[in-house]
Design a protein around this motif. Structure first.
Motif, PDB file in Angstrom:
ATOM      1  N   PHE A  86       0.936  -1.187  -0.020  1.00 20.98           N
ATOM      2  CA  PHE A  86      -0.124   0.010  -0.050  1.00 20.98           C
ATOM      3  C   PHE A  86       0.772   1.046   0.017  1.00 20.98           C
ATOM      4  CE2 PHE A  86      -2.887  -3.192   2.613  1.00 20.98           C
ATOM      5  CZ  PHE A  86      -3.754  -2.638   1.746  1.00 20.98           C
ATOM      6  N   PRO A  87       0.656   2.253  -0.632  1.00 14.07           N
ATOM      7  CA  PRO A  87       1.116   3.525  -0.484  1.00 14.07           C
ATOM      8  C   PRO A  87       0.718   4.319   0.659  1.00 14.07           C
ATOM      9  CG  PRO A  87      -0.820   3.801  -2.023  1.00 14.07           C
ATOM     10  CD  PRO A  87      -0.580   2.524  -1.680  1.00 14.07           C
ATOM     11  N   VAL A  88       1.624   4.674   1.425  1.00 13.62           N
ATOM     12  CA  VAL A  88       1.292   5.515   2.657  1.00 13.62           C
ATOM     13  C   VAL A  88       1.582   6.854   2.620  1.00 13.62           C
ATOM     14  CG1 VAL A  88       0.951   3.587   4.307  1.00 13.62           C
ATOM     15  CG2 VAL A  88       3.370   4.448   4.010  1.00 13.62           C
ATOM     16  N   THR A  89       1.137   7.897   3.467  1.00 13.32           N
ATOM     17  CA  THR A  89       1.921   9.163   3.599  1.00 13.32           C
ATOM     18  C   THR A  89       2.527   9.190   4.762  1.00 13.32           C
ATOM     19  OG1 THR A  89      -0.300   9.510   2.357  1.00 13.32           O
ATOM     20  CG2 THR A  89       0.928  11.438   3.429  1.00 13.32           C
ATOM     21  N   VAL A  90       3.598   9.777   4.655  1.00 12.95           N
ATOM     22  CA  VAL A  90       4.569   9.950   5.857  1.00 12.95           C
ATOM     23  C   VAL A  90       4.752  11.484   5.966  1.00 12.95           C
ATOM     24  CG1 VAL A  90       6.878   9.369   6.938  1.00 12.95           C
ATOM     25  CG2 VAL A  90       5.547   7.640   5.478  1.00 12.95           C
ATOM     26  N   VAL A  91       4.598  11.825   7.287  1.00 14.57           N
ATOM     27  CA  VAL A  91       4.529  13.211   7.324  1.00 14.57           C
ATOM     28  C   VAL A  91       5.531  13.553   8.453  1.00 14.57           C
ATOM     29  CG1 VAL A  91       2.476  13.489   8.846  1.00 14.57           C
ATOM     30  CG2 VAL A  91       3.235  15.434   7.519  1.00 14.57           C
ATOM     31  N   GLU A  92       6.324  14.594   8.514  1.00 16.68           N
ATOM     32  CA  GLU A  92       7.205  14.967   9.676  1.00 16.68           C
ATOM     33  C   GLU A  92       6.223  15.935  10.287  1.00 16.68           C
ATOM     34  OE1 GLU A  92      11.775  15.806   9.038  1.00 16.68           O
ATOM     35  OE2 GLU A  92      10.625  17.939   9.110  1.00 16.68           O
ATOM     36  N   LEU A  93       6.341  15.736  11.844  1.00 12.64           N
ATOM     37  CA  LEU A  93       5.841  16.587  12.718  1.00 12.64           C
ATOM     38  C   LEU A  93       6.887  17.616  13.397  1.00 12.64           C
ATOM     39  CD1 LEU A  93       3.316  14.045  14.256  1.00 12.64           C
ATOM     40  CD2 LEU A  93       2.656  15.828  12.424  1.00 12.64           C
ATOM     41  N   ARG A  94       6.276  18.543  13.846  1.00 13.64           N
ATOM     42  CA  ARG A  94       7.048  19.650  14.716  1.00 13.64           C
ATOM     43  C   ARG A  94       6.272  19.946  15.842  1.00 13.64           C
ATOM     44  NH1 ARG A  94      11.603  22.220  11.151  1.00 13.64           N
ATOM     45  NH2 ARG A  94      11.754  20.414   9.762  1.00 13.64           N
ATOM     46  N   GLU A  95       6.688  20.651  16.931  1.00 12.53           N
ATOM     47  CA  GLU A  95       6.087  20.988  18.131  1.00 12.53           C
ATOM     48  C   GLU A  95       5.498  22.448  17.760  1.00 12.53           C
ATOM     49  OE1 GLU A  95       8.445  21.298  21.533  1.00 12.53           O
ATOM     50  OE2 GLU A  95       9.023  19.197  21.194  1.00 12.53           O
ATOM     51  N   THR A  96       5.650  23.107  16.625  1.00 16.78           N
ATOM     52  CA  THR A  96       5.059  24.387  16.298  1.00 16.78           C
ATOM     53  C   THR A  96       3.827  24.388  15.478  1.00 16.78           C
ATOM     54  OG1 THR A  96       6.334  24.265  13.800  1.00 16.78           O
ATOM     55  CG2 THR A  96       7.416  25.393  15.645  1.00 16.78           C
ATOM     56  N   VAL A 129       7.900  11.327  13.168  1.00 19.57           N
ATOM     57  CA  VAL A 129       7.630  10.869  11.676  1.00 19.57           C
ATOM     58  C   VAL A 129       6.245  10.080  11.939  1.00 19.57           C
ATOM     59  CG1 VAL A 129       8.255   9.911   9.576  1.00 19.57           C
ATOM     60  CG2 VAL A 129       9.886  11.072  10.937  1.00 19.57           C
ATOM     61  N   PHE A 130       5.192  10.441  11.158  1.00 16.15           N
ATOM     62  CA  PHE A 130       4.158   9.659  11.575  1.00 16.15           C
ATOM     63  C   PHE A 130       3.499   9.181  10.216  1.00 16.15           C
ATOM     64  CE2 PHE A 130      -0.848  11.031  12.568  1.00 16.15           C
ATOM     65  CZ  PHE A 130      -0.798  10.196  13.442  1.00 16.15           C
ATOM     66  N   VAL A 131       3.033   7.810  10.255  1.00 22.42           N
ATOM     67  CA  VAL A 131       2.642   7.312   9.056  1.00 22.42           C
ATOM     68  C   VAL A 131       1.204   7.293   9.059  1.00 22.42           C
ATOM     69  CG1 VAL A 131       2.383   5.055   7.561  1.00 22.42           C
ATOM     70  CG2 VAL A 131       4.425   5.582   8.822  1.00 22.42           C
ATOM     71  N   LEU A 132       0.508   7.697   7.779  1.00 18.11           N
ATOM     72  CA  LEU A 132      -0.934   7.680   7.601  1.00 18.11           C
ATOM     73  C   LEU A 132      -1.347   6.987   6.416  1.00 18.11           C
ATOM     74  CD1 LEU A 132      -0.732  11.227   7.815  1.00 18.11           C
ATOM     75  CD2 LEU A 132      -2.387  10.390   9.500  1.00 18.11           C
ATOM     76  N   HIS A 133      -2.236   5.986   6.610  1.00 21.66           N
ATOM     77  CA  HIS A 133      -2.864   5.472   5.388  1.00 21.66           C
ATOM     78  C   HIS A 133      -4.246   6.021   5.099  1.00 21.66           C
ATOM     79  CE1 HIS A 133      -5.180   2.427   2.997  1.00 21.66           C
ATOM     80  NE2 HIS A 133      -4.060   2.082   2.649  1.00 21.66           N
ATOM     81  N   SER A 147      -0.200  22.960   3.555  1.00 17.96           N
ATOM     82  CA  SER A 147      -0.123  23.298   4.769  1.00 17.96           C
ATOM     83  C   SER A 147       1.028  23.549   5.557  1.00 17.96           C
ATOM     84  CB  SER A 147      -1.151  22.165   5.722  1.00 17.96           C
ATOM     85  OG  SER A 147      -2.503  22.332   5.294  1.00 17.96           O
ATOM     86  N   GLY A 148       2.115  23.481   4.900  1.00 19.35           N
ATOM     87  CA  GLY A 148       3.435  23.617   5.616  1.00 19.35           C
ATOM     88  C   GLY A 148       4.363  22.215   6.079  1.00 19.35           C
ATOM     89  N   PHE A 149       3.720  21.078   5.878  1.00 16.99           N
ATOM     90  CA  PHE A 149       4.014  19.830   6.314  1.00 16.99           C
ATOM     91  C   PHE A 149       5.307  19.442   5.624  1.00 16.99           C
ATOM     92  CE2 PHE A 149       0.420  20.184   9.056  1.00 16.99           C
ATOM     93  CZ  PHE A 149       0.876  20.062  10.261  1.00 16.99           C
ATOM     94  N   LYS A 150       6.317  18.833   5.980  1.00 15.32           N
ATOM     95  CA  LYS A 150       7.245  17.883   5.007  1.00 15.32           C
ATOM     96  C   LYS A 150       6.583  16.731   5.048  1.00 15.32           C
ATOM     97  CE  LYS A 150      11.788  16.483   3.966  1.00 15.32           C
ATOM     98  NZ  LYS A 150      13.240  16.517   4.308  1.00 15.32           N
TER      99      LYS A 150
END
Length: 159
Positions: A86-96, A129-133, A147-150
């Motif tokens: 499956f393709p998944v979306t992986v996004v980097e999170l920050r405290e801001t 780093v957060f994985v989202l299906h 929205s400015g996320f990597k």
């Protein structure tokens, strides 16, 4: 007509790189089954970058992000291990303003459904780093990027 896209770039690539692929495997719920799977991968120099396990009485669903999804898939085929990619979306999170609530809010605003999530073991830029299906991974990646996320690609994760 001449294409502006380089010929070496796969059709499934985003402009930034190849989408992250997750492999899902059902294991019999036996002592050592997960260890055997991980050992098989490490013997072939494949790192497990992320892992999610859902256990039932008979089977366990293992979702994993390997460092080399192509080799992992070929190994599973060779060993007769049924799997799904499956393709998944992986996004980097920050405290801001790039925190988990902000990511979820961006997806909610775009009416994108989240099927499941889990964190990765690796942190390429030392951020969570957060994985989202998602029900629409391409649109989800676009929304998060806008929205400015990597949003990370396979190249960001593989070593």
């Amino acid at each position: 007509m001449i294409s502006s896209k380089p010929k070496t770039q796969p059709e499934t690539s985003t402009p930034a790189g190849t989408p992250v692929r997750q492999l899902s495997v059902f294991l019999h719920n036996r002592v050592g089954a997960l260890m055997s799977l991980v050992k098989l991968l490490t013997e072939h120099r494949i790192e497990v970058l992320g892992l999610s396990l859902q256990d039932t009485t008979e089977l366990a669903l293992v979702r994993l992000i390997p460092s080399d999804p192509e080799t992992t898939e070929m190994l599973f085929i060779e060993k007769g291990i049924p799997h799904v990619v499956f393709p998944v979306t992986v996004v980097e999170l920050r405290e801001t303003e790039h925190s988990l609530p902000h990511a979820l809010s961006a997806l909610l605003s775009a009416e994108i459904n989240i099927d499941f999530t889990y964190a990765l073991f690796v942190r390429p830029a030392q951020h969570p780093v957060f994985v989202l299906h998602l029900d629409s991974p391409e649109v989800g990646a676009e929304v998060l990027t806008a929205s400015g996320f990597k949003v990370l690609t396979q190249e960001d994760l593989s070593r």
